[in-house]
Scaffold this active site. Structure first.
Site, PDB file in Angstrom:
ATOM      1  N   TYR A  49      -2.789  36.495 -29.111  1.00  0.00           N
ATOM      2  CA  TYR A  49      -1.667  36.054 -28.285  1.00  0.00           C
ATOM      3  C   TYR A  49      -1.039  34.806 -28.899  1.00  0.00           C
ATOM      4  O   TYR A  49      -1.701  33.773 -29.067  1.00  0.00           O
ATOM      5  CB  TYR A  49      -2.104  35.750 -26.852  1.00  0.00           C
ATOM      6  CG  TYR A  49      -2.621  36.940 -26.069  1.00  0.00           C
ATOM      7  CD1 TYR A  49      -2.433  38.255 -26.511  1.00  0.00           C
ATOM      8  CD2 TYR A  49      -3.293  36.759 -24.872  1.00  0.00           C
ATOM      9  CE1 TYR A  49      -2.906  39.329 -25.792  1.00  0.00           C
ATOM     10  CE2 TYR A  49      -3.769  37.837 -24.138  1.00  0.00           C
ATOM     11  CZ  TYR A  49      -3.580  39.122 -24.606  1.00  0.00           C
ATOM     12  OH  TYR A  49      -4.054  40.193 -23.887  1.00  0.00           O
ATOM     13  N   ALA A  70       3.603  46.662 -13.515  1.00  0.00           N
ATOM     14  CA  ALA A  70       4.426  47.415 -14.476  1.00  0.00           C
ATOM     15  C   ALA A  70       5.494  46.532 -15.107  1.00  0.00           C
ATOM     16  O   ALA A  70       6.693  46.816 -15.038  1.00  0.00           O
ATOM     17  CB  ALA A  70       5.057  48.633 -13.815  1.00  0.00           C
ATOM     18  N   ASP A  79      -8.177  35.178 -18.678  1.00  0.00           N
ATOM     19  CA  ASP A  79      -8.173  36.128 -19.786  1.00  0.00           C
ATOM     20  C   ASP A  79      -7.139  35.743 -20.833  1.00  0.00           C
ATOM     21  O   ASP A  79      -5.987  35.434 -20.500  1.00  0.00           O
ATOM     22  CB  ASP A  79      -7.856  37.534 -19.264  1.00  0.00           C
ATOM     23  CG  ASP A  79      -7.838  38.553 -20.381  1.00  0.00           C
ATOM     24  OD1 ASP A  79      -8.920  38.985 -20.805  1.00  0.00           O
ATOM     25  OD2 ASP A  79      -6.731  38.922 -20.842  1.00  0.00           O
ATOM     26  N   SER A  81     -11.116  47.035 -24.642  1.00  0.00           N
ATOM     27  CA  SER A  81      -9.786  47.170 -24.058  1.00  0.00           C
ATOM     28  C   SER A  81      -9.116  48.421 -24.598  1.00  0.00           C
ATOM     29  O   SER A  81      -9.075  48.636 -25.808  1.00  0.00           O
ATOM     30  CB  SER A  81      -8.931  45.939 -24.388  1.00  0.00           C
ATOM     31  OG  SER A  81      -7.610  46.075 -23.876  1.00  0.00           O
ATOM     32  N   TRP A 103      -1.130  36.408 -21.724  1.00  0.00           N
ATOM     33  CA  TRP A 103      -0.370  37.187 -22.702  1.00  0.00           C
ATOM     34  C   TRP A 103       1.130  37.024 -22.426  1.00  0.00           C
ATOM     35  O   TRP A 103       1.564  37.020 -21.278  1.00  0.00           O
ATOM     36  CB  TRP A 103      -0.773  38.663 -22.607  1.00  0.00           C
ATOM     37  CG  TRP A 103       0.019  39.576 -23.485  1.00  0.00           C
ATOM     38  CD1 TRP A 103       0.252  39.451 -24.814  1.00  0.00           C
ATOM     39  CD2 TRP A 103       0.673  40.777 -23.082  1.00  0.00           C
ATOM     40  NE1 TRP A 103       1.011  40.502 -25.283  1.00  0.00           N
ATOM     41  CE2 TRP A 103       1.286  41.335 -24.228  1.00  0.00           C
ATOM     42  CE3 TRP A 103       0.807  41.437 -21.859  1.00  0.00           C
ATOM     43  CZ2 TRP A 103       2.014  42.516 -24.193  1.00  0.00           C
ATOM     44  CZ3 TRP A 103       1.525  42.614 -21.819  1.00  0.00           C
ATOM     45  CH2 TRP A 103       2.122  43.144 -22.975  1.00  0.00           C
TER      46      TRP A 103
END
Length: 334
Positions: A54, A209, A49, A152, A21
């Site tokens: 995306y 993060a 993944d 998700s 992503w």
């Protein structure tokens, strides 16, 4: 690399999953993306993944190209369905039967594989009956196009309802992919307890993060040009919640903890999410192969109770716990 079972299934995945992503097909040139995938394979990562949304399907194509020639049985490939793709017409989004059955075929073509190991509902679709969605997933599994089904960012109630329908329809719902980090602990309150009851694992995204927990952003200093915090197309709005001096000052207090363990701050952050026994894997992205080689060293690291308590003392008051406060920021895009 170490491996963990995914949910109440016999499928093992690598503790670190390589995700693309915000990188493949957009921020990173295809040649560099391929080098990152090769670095992941060299480091022992077997789980990859992606999602059709995306880079509007380009990320799947890049990943498929990068994995071409690898022994398929040695890989676990995950993708997702929900977000708008193609010309983004009225049926090009959501979890309708039409969108799911058309999307899986597109994903398999781009990924250059006959099946994916895990097919995930990228979000919960409030506009489509859950029964329709789960029946479509059951058919995808029966057709051999996906081995397992996951979701998700579903909440506890949605997980329970989806899991019950999956069982009735004869397939397994084995995973959830939420955001989770020292600074974002929303799933701890309800999602993790429900998942433990159901036999569902977490595959978590953004364990550092959006880069804040690497320590590269300093209080009182402008972010480096070219970093995510300055990239309007690469998540600057998402990272902004943690760019206050209060948060950045606290994050720097994690550095001595990492140093004492001989870890980088990124490795410490990845190890922290993996210390949760309900987490099967942490998704790691990369824009350079060196990042992969460095961050993968978090696999297998065990943090003792004293270290976890020290981390909690630094970050707990800053972390987001209450899911009613805000929606996970990725919801707006992917």
């Amino acid at each position: 690399m170490e491996f963990r079972y995914l949910g109440n299934s016999g499928l093992k995945i690598s503790e670190i999953t390589y995700g693309n992503w915000l990188t493949h097909g957009s921020q990173v040139e295809n040649e560099t993306a391929t080098r990152c995938v090769r670095a992941a394979l060299d480091a022992g990562i077997s789980s990859f993944d992606t999602a059709d949304v995306y880079a509007n399907t380009a990320a799947e194509q890049v990943l498929g190209d990068a994995l071409r020639g690898e022994r398929r049985q040695s890989l676990e490939i995950f993708t997702k369905v929900f977000g708008p793709t193609g010309p983004k017409g009225h049926n090009d989004t959501g979890l309708s039967r039409k969108h799911i059955l058309e999307s899986i075929d597109g994903s398999l073509t781009r990924l250059q594989t006959d099946y994916v190991d895990l097919y995930q509902a990228h979000r919960y679709d409030v506009e489509t009956p859950l029964e329709e969605t789960m029946q479509a997933f059951a058919d995808v599994v029966r057709q051999g196009k996906a081995l397992y089904i996951g979701v998700s960012e579903w909440n506890a109630e949605q997980l329970r309802a989806g899991h019950a329908l999956a069982r009735e329809l004869g397939f397994q719902l084995i995973s959830n992919q939420p955001q989770y980090s020292m600074l974002w602990r929303v799933i701890d309150a309800e999602v993790v307890p429900a998942s433990v009851d159901l036999g569902v694992s977490q595959i978590v995204w953004s364990p550092v993060a959006q880069g804040v927990l690497t320590g590269k952003y300093l209080p009182g200093a402008a972010p480096l040009e070219g970093s995510r915090a300055t990239d309007a197309k690469g998540g600057a709005d998402m990272i902004s919640r943690w760019m206050s001096d209060e948060v950045l000052t606290a994050v720097q207090k994690l550095r001595p903890i990492a140093d004492d363990l001989g870890l980088t701050m990124a490795q410490l952050s990845l190890s922290w999410v993996l210390s949760n026994p309900n987490v099967a894997s942490a998704i790691m992205g990369a824009s350079r192969p060196e990042q992969v080689a460095d961050n993968v060293k978090a696999a297998g690291v065990k943090l003792d109770a004293g270290v976890l308590a020290a981390i909690d003392e630094v970050t707990r008051d800053l972390a987001e716990f209450d899911p009613r406060k805000t929606t996970s920021p990725e919801t707006r895009q992917a």
